[in-house]
Design a protein around this motif. Structure first.
Motif, mmCIF file in Angstrom:
data_model
loop_
_atom_site.group_PDB
_atom_site.id
_atom_site.type_symbol
_atom_site.label_atom_id
_atom_site.label_comp_id
_atom_site.label_asym_id
_atom_site.label_seq_id
_atom_site.Cartn_x
_atom_site.Cartn_y
_atom_site.Cartn_z
ATOM 1 N N MET A 116 112.626 -54.391 175.951
ATOM 2 C CA MET A 116 111.340 -54.348 175.177
ATOM 3 C C MET A 116 110.259 -54.557 176.009
ATOM 4 S SD MET A 116 110.067 -54.363 172.218
ATOM 5 C CE MET A 116 108.697 -54.882 171.356
ATOM 6 N N LYS A 117 110.208 -55.470 176.918
ATOM 7 C CA LYS A 117 109.187 -55.575 177.997
ATOM 8 C C LYS A 117 109.146 -54.418 178.856
ATOM 9 C CE LYS A 117 107.849 -59.038 181.678
ATOM 10 N NZ LYS A 117 108.244 -60.061 182.435
ATOM 11 N N THR A 118 109.975 -53.606 179.315
ATOM 12 C CA THR A 118 110.171 -52.404 180.023
ATOM 13 C C THR A 118 109.200 -51.470 179.152
ATOM 14 O OG1 THR A 118 112.066 -52.983 181.088
ATOM 15 C CG2 THR A 118 111.217 -50.663 181.118
ATOM 16 N N SER A 119 109.543 -51.387 178.105
ATOM 17 C CA SER A 119 108.694 -50.400 177.107
ATOM 18 C C SER A 119 107.231 -50.701 177.003
ATOM 19 C CB SER A 119 109.656 -50.385 175.697
ATOM 20 O OG SER A 119 109.199 -51.524 174.937
ATOM 21 N N LEU A 120 106.826 -51.864 176.905
ATOM 22 C CA LEU A 120 105.408 -52.094 176.832
ATOM 23 C C LEU A 120 105.039 -51.764 177.901
ATOM 24 C CD1 LEU A 120 105.691 -55.795 175.194
ATOM 25 C CD2 LEU A 120 104.896 -53.590 174.010
ATOM 26 N N ILE A 121 105.402 -52.030 179.384
ATOM 27 C CA ILE A 121 104.650 -51.590 180.519
ATOM 28 C C ILE A 121 104.643 -50.126 180.650
ATOM 29 C CG2 ILE A 121 104.970 -51.439 183.065
ATOM 30 C CD1 ILE A 121 106.640 -54.352 182.834
ATOM 31 N N ILE A 122 105.865 -49.365 180.348
ATOM 32 C CA ILE A 122 105.707 -47.866 180.314
ATOM 33 C C ILE A 122 104.622 -47.489 179.323
ATOM 34 C CG2 ILE A 122 106.824 -45.721 179.789
ATOM 35 C CD1 ILE A 122 109.486 -47.095 180.783
ATOM 36 N N GLY A 123 104.386 -47.895 178.233
ATOM 37 C CA GLY A 123 103.301 -47.566 177.086
ATOM 38 C C GLY A 123 101.792 -48.069 177.751
ATOM 39 N N ALA A 124 101.836 -49.138 178.225
ATOM 40 C CA ALA A 124 100.715 -49.536 178.854
ATOM 41 C C ALA A 124 100.157 -48.370 180.046
ATOM 42 C CB ALA A 124 100.597 -50.975 179.486
ATOM 43 N N ALA A 125 101.194 -48.040 180.838
ATOM 44 C CA ALA A 125 100.980 -47.034 181.957
ATOM 45 C C ALA A 125 100.563 -45.758 181.584
ATOM 46 C CB ALA A 125 102.183 -47.109 182.814
ATOM 47 N N LEU A 126 101.181 -45.333 180.396
ATOM 48 C CA LEU A 126 100.996 -43.923 179.577
ATOM 49 C C LEU A 126 99.676 -44.134 179.138
ATOM 50 C CD1 LEU A 126 104.290 -43.239 178.077
ATOM 51 C CD2 LEU A 126 103.193 -42.078 180.135
ATOM 52 N N ALA A 127 99.174 -45.230 178.503
ATOM 53 C CA ALA A 127 97.611 -45.557 177.777
ATOM 54 C C ALA A 127 96.585 -45.036 179.018
ATOM 55 C CB ALA A 127 97.563 -46.428 177.256
ATOM 56 N N PHE A 128 96.875 -46.167 180.114
ATOM 57 C CA PHE A 128 96.107 -45.788 181.373
ATOM 58 C C PHE A 128 95.913 -44.526 181.966
ATOM 59 C CE2 PHE A 128 95.188 -46.255 186.018
ATOM 60 C CZ PHE A 128 93.875 -46.771 185.757
ATOM 61 N N LEU A 129 96.726 -43.732 182.018
ATOM 62 C CA LEU A 129 96.862 -42.382 182.449
ATOM 63 C C LEU A 129 96.075 -41.552 181.708
ATOM 64 C CD1 LEU A 129 100.519 -42.247 184.028
ATOM 65 C CD2 LEU A 129 98.348 -42.357 185.360
ATOM 66 N N GLY A 130 96.202 -41.726 180.390
ATOM 67 C CA GLY A 130 95.732 -40.723 179.282
ATOM 68 C C GLY A 130 94.385 -41.226 179.367
ATOM 69 N N PHE A 131 93.912 -42.475 179.577
ATOM 70 C CA PHE A 131 92.331 -42.587 179.754
ATOM 71 C C PHE A 131 91.891 -42.104 180.775
ATOM 72 C CE2 PHE A 131 89.124 -45.407 181.202
ATOM 73 C CZ PHE A 131 88.253 -45.194 180.449
ATOM 74 N N ALA A 188 92.855 -39.474 182.472
ATOM 75 C CA ALA A 188 92.905 -38.101 182.308
ATOM 76 C C ALA A 188 91.861 -37.550 181.336
ATOM 77 C CB ALA A 188 94.287 -37.570 181.557
ATOM 78 N N ALA A 189 91.542 -38.437 180.426
ATOM 79 C CA ALA A 189 90.258 -38.188 179.241
ATOM 80 C C ALA A 189 89.020 -38.293 180.147
ATOM 81 C CB ALA A 189 90.140 -39.224 178.440
ATOM 82 N N VAL A 190 88.956 -39.184 181.071
ATOM 83 C CA VAL A 190 87.666 -39.318 181.892
ATOM 84 C C VAL A 190 87.417 -38.106 182.835
ATOM 85 C CG1 VAL A 190 86.588 -40.933 183.631
ATOM 86 C CG2 VAL A 190 87.549 -41.902 181.625
ATOM 87 N N GLN A 191 88.503 -37.591 183.522
ATOM 88 C CA GLN A 191 88.488 -36.680 184.352
ATOM 89 C C GLN A 191 88.422 -35.246 183.616
ATOM 90 O OE1 GLN A 191 88.524 -36.328 187.653
ATOM 91 N NE2 GLN A 191 88.389 -38.560 187.863
ATOM 92 N N THR A 192 88.722 -35.401 182.442
ATOM 93 C CA THR A 192 88.424 -34.008 181.909
ATOM 94 C C THR A 192 87.059 -33.576 181.160
ATOM 95 O OG1 THR A 192 90.832 -34.170 181.091
ATOM 96 C CG2 THR A 192 89.596 -32.497 179.914
ATOM 97 N N VAL A 193 86.481 -34.817 180.704
ATOM 98 C CA VAL A 193 85.353 -34.387 179.840
ATOM 99 C C VAL A 193 84.136 -34.916 180.723
ATOM 100 C CG1 VAL A 193 83.976 -35.126 177.896
ATOM 101 C CG2 VAL A 193 86.324 -35.073 177.821
ATOM 102 N N TYR A 194 83.104 -34.120 180.564
ATOM 103 C CA TYR A 194 81.624 -34.503 181.525
ATOM 104 C C TYR A 194 80.602 -34.299 180.607
ATOM 105 C CZ TYR A 194 81.471 -29.737 182.784
ATOM 106 O OH TYR A 194 81.345 -28.081 182.731
ATOM 107 N N VAL A 195 79.419 -34.832 180.834
ATOM 108 C CA VAL A 195 78.249 -34.599 180.296
ATOM 109 C C VAL A 195 77.143 -34.108 180.863
ATOM 110 C CG1 VAL A 195 76.433 -35.619 178.698
ATOM 111 C CG2 VAL A 195 78.851 -36.385 178.461
ATOM 112 N N VAL A 196 76.419 -33.027 180.667
ATOM 113 C CA VAL A 196 75.330 -32.507 181.126
ATOM 114 C C VAL A 196 74.038 -32.938 180.695
ATOM 115 C CG1 VAL A 196 74.191 -30.586 182.029
ATOM 116 C CG2 VAL A 196 76.675 -30.535 182.159
ATOM 117 N N ASP A 197 73.119 -33.650 181.462
ATOM 118 C CA ASP A 197 71.883 -34.226 180.750
ATOM 119 C C ASP A 197 70.941 -33.118 180.446
ATOM 120 O OD1 ASP A 197 70.276 -36.804 180.270
ATOM 121 O OD2 ASP A 197 69.074 -35.473 181.226
#
Length: 282
Positions: free
Chosen positions: A1-16, A18-27
């Motif tokens: 159970m504990k291992t699955s939580l760590i893997i989920g948190a890592a995947l969420a961080f990687l997803g965040f 990836a989202a930051v690296q994918t999207v950008y705003v031009v003023d």
């Protein structure tokens, strides 16, 4: 159970990430181009939300507003061989970010290019005009020529020059006194010439006025003589008419006038009783 939580948190961080690296705003004040392995991909991006391939592509932003370049003062030779120290500035903008990045990449390099081209065009343009032209109302048209030519030469770099102006125009210190001396001597020569012409004109006017005065006085004197002669003639005619119509009354009035004049100042007269002067006393 504990291992699955760590893997989920890592995947969420990687997803965040990836989202930051994918999207950008031009003023609103910017334009952007996307680079992949250091090379531009696609056209320049305008204001808004955009996406790119994370970790492989990166974004370079450029200011889309008017930019100002203040050049260092430099010496320029005019048509009449006068050295001028000209301090100018230019306003410019990046109109083609993709072309700008491929040719110059940075604003610092753009300033160096602006300095070379605008200074060269200033030297060429001012070399066709005299010092007086540069400091007179012709300056605006001269700057218009420099702006147009600079825009043409900087177009291959994705740059548009909007305006080139001269802030200050000075003479080099070593030449200023000599030039001021020559200008002062020239102004004094012109002032002396104008004063001489003024005196000459004044003498002409005075001579003409004296001549007109003499003519007017002579004509007035002539008319006075004519009127005086006419008056004397009329008086003589009246006298003759009076004598012919009433000689006794005329003799009486003339005698009264003679008495008035002769006895006016307590005069003493010695006359005989038969004197004609006493005719009207008898």
């Amino acid at each position: 159970m504990k291992t699955s939580l760590i893997i989920g948190a890592a995947l969420a961080f990687l997803g965040f990430v990836a989202a930051v690296q994918t999207v950008y705003v031009v003023d609103q004040t910017e334009k952007a181009i996307v680079l992949q392995l250091g090379k531009p991909t696609g056209d320049a991006k305008g204001p808004g939300l955009h996406a790119k391939i994370p970790f492989i592509q990166n974004v370079v932003f450029f200011d889309a507003r008017l930019l100002e370049y203040d050049a260092k003062a430099a010496e320029v030779l005019t048509l009449d061989k006068k050295n001028l120290v000209v301090d100018n500035y230019a306003r410019w903008r990046i109109v083609d970010p993709l072309l700008f990045y491929r040719t110059l990449r940075t604003v610092g390099r753009a300033h160096a290019r602006l300095d070379d081209i605008i200074y060269a065009e200033l030297r060429v343009a001012l070399g066709r005009y005299t010092l007086l032209d540069v400091v007179s109302q012709k300056r605006a048209s001269i700057m218009g020529e420099v702006t147009q030519k600079s825009t043409e030469l900087l177009a291959p770099y994705g740059i548009q020059v909007v305006d080139v102006r001269i802030k200050r125009t000075d003479l080099p210190a070593e030449n200023a006194q000599a030039i001021y001396g020559r200008m002062r001597a020239e102004r004094e020569r012109q002032a002396k010439l104008y004063r001489s012409e003024g005196w000459e004109e004044m003498e002409k006017i005075k001579s003409g006025a004296d001549k007109d005065r003499a003519v007017i006085l002579a004509e007035a004197e002539r008319q006075a003589e004519v009127l005086r002669g006419a008056g004397d003639a009329e008086a003589a005619a009246v006298w003759a008419e009076a004598v012919s119509k009433a000689p006794d009354f005329f003799s009486f009035t003339r005698s009264l006038e003679a008495y008035q004049k002769a006895l006016a100042h307590k005069s003493r007269l010695v006359l005989t009783p038969q004197s004609p002067f006493l005719k009207y006393f008898r």
